[in-house]
Design a protein around this motif. Structure first.
Motif, PDB file in Angstrom:
ATOM      1  N   ASP B  61       0.854  -1.186   0.000  1.00  0.00           N
ATOM      2  CA  ASP B  61       0.000   0.000   0.000  1.00  0.00           C
ATOM      3  C   ASP B  61       0.889   1.234   0.000  1.00  0.00           C
ATOM      4  O   ASP B  61       1.853   1.303   0.754  1.00  0.00           O
ATOM      5  CB  ASP B  61      -0.934   0.011   1.227  1.00  0.00           C
ATOM      6  CG  ASP B  61      -2.215   0.799   0.956  1.00  0.00           C
ATOM      7  OD1 ASP B  61      -2.099   1.974   0.550  1.00  0.00           O
ATOM      8  OD2 ASP B  61      -3.311   0.241   1.147  1.00  0.00           O
ATOM      9  N   SER B  62       0.577   2.171  -0.859  1.00  0.00           N
ATOM     10  CA  SER B  62       1.425   3.366  -0.947  1.00  0.00           C
ATOM     11  C   SER B  62       0.846   4.532  -0.147  1.00  0.00           C
ATOM     12  O   SER B  62       1.457   5.587  -0.066  1.00  0.00           O
ATOM     13  CB  SER B  62       1.583   3.795  -2.412  1.00  0.00           C
ATOM     14  OG  SER B  62       0.315   4.163  -2.941  1.00  0.00           O
ATOM     15  N   ASP B  63      -0.325   4.306   0.455  1.00  0.00           N
ATOM     16  CA  ASP B  63      -1.029   5.424   1.101  1.00  0.00           C
ATOM     17  C   ASP B  63      -0.656   5.596   2.566  1.00  0.00           C
ATOM     18  O   ASP B  63      -0.175   4.670   3.217  1.00  0.00           O
ATOM     19  CB  ASP B  63      -2.541   5.188   1.042  1.00  0.00           C
ATOM     20  CG  ASP B  63      -3.114   5.457  -0.340  1.00  0.00           C
ATOM     21  OD1 ASP B  63      -2.361   5.970  -1.207  1.00  0.00           O
ATOM     22  OD2 ASP B  63      -4.289   5.143  -0.567  1.00  0.00           O
ATOM     23  N   GLU B 107       4.348   0.939  -1.762  1.00  0.00           N
ATOM     24  CA  GLU B 107       4.322   1.319  -3.172  1.00  0.00           C
ATOM     25  C   GLU B 107       3.020   0.812  -3.771  1.00  0.00           C
ATOM     26  O   GLU B 107       2.275   0.067  -3.134  1.00  0.00           O
ATOM     27  CB  GLU B 107       5.512   0.690  -3.908  1.00  0.00           C
ATOM     28  CG  GLU B 107       5.578  -0.831  -3.776  1.00  0.00           C
ATOM     29  CD  GLU B 107       6.938  -1.421  -4.155  1.00  0.00           C
ATOM     30  OE1 GLU B 107       7.410  -1.142  -5.255  1.00  0.00           O
ATOM     31  OE2 GLU B 107       7.500  -2.188  -3.340  1.00  0.00           O
ATOM     32  N   ARG B 108       2.732   1.234  -5.004  1.00  0.00           N
ATOM     33  CA  ARG B 108       1.601   0.682  -5.740  1.00  0.00           C
ATOM     34  C   ARG B 108       2.061  -0.564  -6.459  1.00  0.00           C
ATOM     35  O   ARG B 108       3.200  -0.636  -6.900  1.00  0.00           O
ATOM     36  CB  ARG B 108       1.152   1.683  -6.814  1.00  0.00           C
ATOM     37  CG  ARG B 108       0.195   2.696  -6.305  1.00  0.00           C
ATOM     38  CD  ARG B 108      -0.222   3.661  -7.396  1.00  0.00           C
ATOM     39  NE  ARG B 108      -1.310   4.456  -6.858  1.00  0.00           N
ATOM     40  CZ  ARG B 108      -2.582   4.085  -6.885  1.00  0.00           C
ATOM     41  NH1 ARG B 108      -2.948   2.980  -7.503  1.00  0.00           N
ATOM     42  NH2 ARG B 108      -3.507   4.840  -6.335  1.00  0.00           N
ATOM     43  N   THR B 110       2.435  -2.433  -9.725  1.00  0.00           N
ATOM     44  CA  THR B 110       2.465  -2.012 -11.126  1.00  0.00           C
ATOM     45  C   THR B 110       2.911  -3.196 -11.983  1.00  0.00           C
ATOM     46  O   THR B 110       3.383  -4.208 -11.457  1.00  0.00           O
ATOM     47  CB  THR B 110       3.470  -0.862 -11.356  1.00  0.00           C
ATOM     48  OG1 THR B 110       4.790  -1.372 -11.092  1.00  0.00           O
ATOM     49  CG2 THR B 110       3.199   0.332 -10.448  1.00  0.00           C
ATOM     50  N   VAL B 128      -7.842  -3.911  -3.436  1.00  0.00           N
ATOM     51  CA  VAL B 128      -7.621  -2.582  -4.024  1.00  0.00           C
ATOM     52  C   VAL B 128      -8.956  -1.960  -4.430  1.00  0.00           C
ATOM     53  O   VAL B 128      -9.972  -2.634  -4.520  1.00  0.00           O
ATOM     54  CB  VAL B 128      -6.667  -2.624  -5.245  1.00  0.00           C
ATOM     55  CG1 VAL B 128      -5.296  -3.107  -4.820  1.00  0.00           C
ATOM     56  CG2 VAL B 128      -7.240  -3.478  -6.354  1.00  0.00           C
ATOM     57  N   ALA B 133      -6.079  -1.655 -11.199  1.00  0.00           N
ATOM     58  CA  ALA B 133      -5.317  -2.512 -10.277  1.00  0.00           C
ATOM     59  C   ALA B 133      -5.934  -3.900 -10.189  1.00  0.00           C
ATOM     60  O   ALA B 133      -5.224  -4.906 -10.123  1.00  0.00           O
ATOM     61  CB  ALA B 133      -5.236  -1.866  -8.901  1.00  0.00           C
ATOM     62  N   ASP B 258      -0.163  -2.054 -17.429  1.00  0.00           N
ATOM     63  CA  ASP B 258      -1.030  -1.261 -16.558  1.00  0.00           C
ATOM     64  C   ASP B 258      -2.238  -0.834 -17.377  1.00  0.00           C
ATOM     65  O   ASP B 258      -2.128  -0.029 -18.292  1.00  0.00           O
ATOM     66  CB  ASP B 258      -0.267  -0.046 -16.008  1.00  0.00           C
ATOM     67  CG  ASP B 258       0.821  -0.473 -15.034  1.00  0.00           C
ATOM     68  OD1 ASP B 258       0.489  -1.122 -14.029  1.00  0.00           O
ATOM     69  OD2 ASP B 258       2.006  -0.181 -15.293  1.00  0.00           O
ATOM     70  N   PRO B 262      -5.166   4.382 -12.610  1.00  0.00           N
ATOM     71  CA  PRO B 262      -5.701   3.886 -11.340  1.00  0.00           C
ATOM     72  C   PRO B 262      -6.523   4.925 -10.585  1.00  0.00           C
ATOM     73  O   PRO B 262      -7.250   4.576  -9.656  1.00  0.00           O
ATOM     74  CB  PRO B 262      -4.444   3.513 -10.543  1.00  0.00           C
ATOM     75  CG  PRO B 262      -3.317   4.222 -11.187  1.00  0.00           C
ATOM     76  CD  PRO B 262      -3.686   4.399 -12.627  1.00  0.00           C
TER      77      PRO B 262
END
Ligand SMILES: [Zn+2]
Lengths: 66, 272
Positions: B61-63, B107-108, B110, B128, B133, B258, B262
């Motif tokens: 998770d990038s958040d 990170e996301r 990808t 997600v 994604a 991708d 997103p």
């Protein structure tokens, strides 16, 4: 005639799957359609005629997860 | 690997089950489960998998935690607002069960990093919030031949299904590609009843544990849809689609990519 839409019996004048989508005000790009457990190609929506007792599933995208 | 007396106590209600026993509990202890998204679905899944004694839980998770997350993302608590979700998640998992090792990926996912990350795991859980994604996870699990537990929640509706690549219908067998961005609302606009994340996320965790244990019948070839308004589950049969661009007879998707932006949106059901 009667068809089953998402498990519920409904009346539908004869026609194609696309006619049914229009009657229900559903944008074809927003839904995957299964007739009798088989996913239809988008190109086939206009040529697939529904028959009495057909089981139609409208599968909407469900995207959330967070 | 032998369990300590404390571990035998901790997992006793599992070990008592004939379908699990000491042998099954060891399988759980050796298992590696990846959660893509440490949010709504990932939260309950992470907590129950941690409690179950899963050997390694991966969190991608990038958040950072936002106040609006706390209505449903029970892995994160009020003091975590502003902190990376993977870090907050790791702390909760290990507070619940220090036996679990947690790998953090801030990170996301990808097309560039997916194989490297997914390759290390036995089962992948989709938690997600956006279609590109979800399609990327589906494709990556197909190519890497990893079982995937797909989940989605929206408003009062939830959906879960298990995908065993090359054996059962994949996400693209049903939904060919992400919906056109102009037609979808964002997650913020759509809303979701928070507890739905718990219902769907715990089913995902159940499916993952069943696969690890080899117990029962997986939720393959079926979409399980839940309507919280009526408290009703419905099962929709899905078959492998010979025309599937990914797993069909003449695939046109032969490598990872991708599929769209997103940030384009997450919700796409007419509000009935
Ligand atoms: Zn497929």
């Amino acid at each position: 005639m009667q068809v089953k839409i998402n498990g519920k019996p409904e009346e539908f004048q004869s026609g194609t799957v696309l006619d049914l989508l229009k009657a229900k005000n559903i944008e074809p790009q927003m839904v995957a359609v299964e007739v009798n457990d088989k996913v239809l190609e988008r190109d086939d929506l206009a040529t697939t005629h529904l028959n009495e007792g057909d089981q139609v599933e409208f599968l909407f995208y469900m995207g959330g997860g967070r | 690997m032998e369990f300590t007396e404390e571990q035998i106590n901790r997992y006793s209600r599992h070990i008592l089950l004939p379908e699990v026993g000491g042998k099954g509990q060891k399988k759980i202890a050796k298992s590696r489960i990846l959660l893509v998204g440490a949010g709504g679905l990932g939260s309950p899944a992470a907590l129950y998998l941690a409690a179950a004694g899963v050997g390694t839980i991966g969190l991608i998770d990038s958040d950072v935690v936002d106040l609006t997350n706390l209505q449903r993302q029970i892995l994160h608590h009020t003091p975590d607002v502003g902190r990376p979700k993977v870090l907050s998640g790791k702390e909760k998992i290990q507070a619940l069960n220090p036996d679990v090792s947690v790998s953090m990926y801030e990170e996301r996912l990808t097309a560039g990093n997916a194989f490297k990350i997914i390759g290390d795991y036995d089962v992948v859980i989709d938690g997600v919030d956006n279609f590109p994604a979800k399609f990327l996870i589906n494709d990556a699990c197909f190519f890497a031949e990893k079982p995937l537990i797909h989940g989605g929640i929206l408003r009062f509706d939830g959906r879960v299904t298990t995908i065993i690549p090359k054996q059962s219908a994949c996400y693209r067998c049903v939904f060919k590609a992400p919906p056109p961005p102009g037609l979808v609302a964002s997650c913020q606009e759509a809303g979701v009843i928070g507890v739905l994340a718990g219902i769907i996320g715990t089913i995902q965790a159940t499916e993952a544990l069943k696969l690890i244990l080899g117990v029962g019948r997986p939720l393959t070839g079926r979409l399980l849809d839940f309507d919280a308004r009526k408290t009703q589950f419905r099962e929709i049969k899905v078959r492998r689609n010979p025309n599937c661009a990914l797993c069909g007879e003449h695939p046109t998707i032969t490598e990872l990519f991708d599929d769209g932006d997103p940030y384009a949106g997450c919700a796409a059901r007419p509000s009935a």
